[in-house]
Design an enzyme around this catalytic site. Structure first.
Site, PDB file in Angstrom:
ATOM      1  N   ASN A   1     -10.644  -3.354  -6.047  1.00  0.00           N
ATOM      2  CA  ASN A   1      -9.857  -2.396  -6.830  1.00  0.00           C
ATOM      3  C   ASN A   1     -10.449  -2.070  -8.209  1.00  0.00           C
ATOM      4  O   ASN A   1     -10.102  -1.072  -8.833  1.00  0.00           O
ATOM      5  CB  ASN A   1      -8.401  -2.876  -7.014  1.00  0.00           C
ATOM      6  CG  ASN A   1      -7.553  -2.736  -5.765  1.00  0.00           C
ATOM      7  OD1 ASN A   1      -6.563  -3.440  -5.590  1.00  0.00           O
ATOM      8  ND2 ASN A   1      -7.922  -1.818  -4.865  1.00  0.00           N
TER       9      ASN A   1
ATOM     10  N   ASP B   1       0.821  -1.208   0.000  1.00  0.00           N
ATOM     11  CA  ASP B   1       0.000   0.000   0.000  1.00  0.00           C
ATOM     12  C   ASP B   1       0.862   1.268   0.000  1.00  0.00           C
ATOM     13  O   ASP B   1       1.982   1.269   0.507  1.00  0.00           O
ATOM     14  CB  ASP B   1      -0.901  -0.010   1.240  1.00  0.00           C
ATOM     15  CG  ASP B   1      -2.077   0.934   1.097  1.00  0.00           C
ATOM     16  OD1 ASP B   1      -2.366   1.366  -0.041  1.00  0.00           O
ATOM     17  OD2 ASP B   1      -2.710   1.247   2.124  1.00  0.00           O
TER      18      ASP B   1
HETATM   19  C1  FPP Z   1      -2.116  -0.002  -3.071  1.00  0.00           C
HETATM   20  O1  FPP Z   1      -1.653   1.333  -3.116  1.00  0.00           O
HETATM   21  C2  FPP Z   1      -1.523  -0.775  -4.153  1.00  0.00           C
HETATM   22  C3  FPP Z   1      -2.226  -1.370  -5.127  1.00  0.00           C
HETATM   23  C4  FPP Z   1      -3.693  -1.300  -5.229  1.00  0.00           C
HETATM   24  C5  FPP Z   1      -1.559  -2.117  -6.194  1.00  0.00           C
HETATM   25  C6  FPP Z   1      -0.252  -2.764  -5.894  1.00  0.00           C
HETATM   26  C7  FPP Z   1       0.366  -3.056  -7.199  1.00  0.00           C
HETATM   27  C8  FPP Z   1       1.681  -2.961  -7.509  1.00  0.00           C
HETATM   28  C9  FPP Z   1       2.733  -2.683  -6.515  1.00  0.00           C
HETATM   29  C10 FPP Z   1       2.142  -3.143  -8.922  1.00  0.00           C
HETATM   30  C11 FPP Z   1       1.711  -4.353  -9.637  1.00  0.00           C
HETATM   31  C12 FPP Z   1       2.013  -5.615  -8.950  1.00  0.00           C
HETATM   32  C13 FPP Z   1       2.874  -6.575  -9.394  1.00  0.00           C
HETATM   33  C14 FPP Z   1       2.980  -7.878  -8.677  1.00  0.00           C
HETATM   34  C15 FPP Z   1       3.720  -6.389 -10.576  1.00  0.00           C
HETATM   35  P1  FPP Z   1      -2.734   2.493  -3.175  1.00  0.00           P
HETATM   36  O2  FPP Z   1      -3.001   2.797  -4.594  1.00  0.00           O
HETATM   37  O3  FPP Z   1      -3.942   2.105  -2.405  1.00  0.00           O
HETATM   38  O4  FPP Z   1      -1.976   3.680  -2.494  1.00  0.00           O
HETATM   39  P2  FPP Z   1      -2.633   4.814  -1.589  1.00  0.00           P
HETATM   40  O5  FPP Z   1      -3.149   4.128  -0.362  1.00  0.00           O
HETATM   41  O6  FPP Z   1      -1.478   5.708  -1.298  1.00  0.00           O
HETATM   42  O7  FPP Z   1      -3.690   5.468  -2.383  1.00  0.00           O
END
Ligand code: FPP
Length: 218
Positions: A50, A2
């Site tokens: 998501n 996250d």
């Molecule tokens: C949460 O951060 C993260 C995600 C919803 C996606 C995680 C994906 C990756 C790291 C890249 C793709 C994965 C692989 C295995 C290649 P957020 O968007 O909720 O961040 P925030 O809380 O700051 O808004």
């Protein structure tokens, strides 16, 4: 994993840029975890919730997964890692589904650590899925029966769950399996979570006393 969005915003960039940088961090942490002796590493890459994000962001996450699984064959497989996925893959594009199936097939005889990627995954949905399977088989609904029908049946429950980004919750991740997991929360956003931070989590975990509802041995 996250904090990609906030990491990008803090730099005046779009959230999708945060995911791009975050995806570059994945291999580094995966290799490090396996080097430290982790036998099964699960990554929460995309939750069943998501899909409700803006289309541009969903598209970028799907693109990054495609890139990741395209490169997977060359890199991780060489290192004797076996790929596993959990979640409902049927909502992914046929192209991504095929790519993942190919990586799973190509790595199936690898005997080293297991990389388990959660995509279109929700812990509650997983419990429903497991209970339905038991009902279809005419089996009793038991704690053990549910465990045996979760995506993780083969490798069991996580010892430690790490969440980056500062929020103190597990957000539908391994709801059933985490009953006795140790939880570790760090303020670090995922793109800033490095080997040193991973080691901090492991050190913290190693100092905990796990009792699983029992009392400590004399
Ligand atoms: C949460 O951060 C993260 C995600 C919803 C996606 C995680 C994906 C990756 C790291 C890249 C793709 C994965 C692989 C295995 C290649 P957020 O968007 O909720 O961040 P925030 O809380 O700051 O808004």
């Amino acid at each position: 994993m996250d904090g990609n969005g906030r990491w990008a915003k803090a730099r005046g960039k779009k959230r999708t840029y945060g995911h791009k940088v975050g995806s570059k961090n994945v291999d580094k942490i995966v290799s490090h975890a396996f080097k430290r002796g982790v036998k099964v590493l699960s990554l929460y890459a995309f939750s069943s919730e998501n899909w409700e994000r803006p289309q541009e962001e969903v598209n970028e996450l799907m693109r990054l997964l495609k890139v990741y699984f395209t490169k997977f064959l060359g890199k991780v497989i060489k290192n004797n890692v076996r790929l596993s996925v959990m979640g409902d893959m049927s909502k992914l594009t046929p192209e991504l589904q095929e790519l993942i199936a190919k990586d799973i097939e190509a790595s199936k005889n690898n005997t080293g650590s297991i990389l388990n990627v959660a995509i279109n995954y929700g812990g509650r949905q997983e419990i429903v899925y497991a209970v339905k399977k038991l009902l279809e088989q005419g089996e009793d609904i038991t704690v053990e029966g549910i465990s045996q029908n979760l995506y993780t049946a083969e490798f069991g429950e996580p010892d430690l769950i790490i969440r980056t980004g500062g929020d103190i919750r597990t957000s539908n991740f391994m709801v059933y399996q985490s009953a006795y997991s140790e939880l570790y929360f760090t303020e670090k956003f995922w793109p800033d979570f490095n080997e040193e931070e991973f080691d901090k989590a492991i050190l913290n975990y190693s100092q905990r006393k796990r009792r699983f509802g029992r009392i400590e041995e004399e």
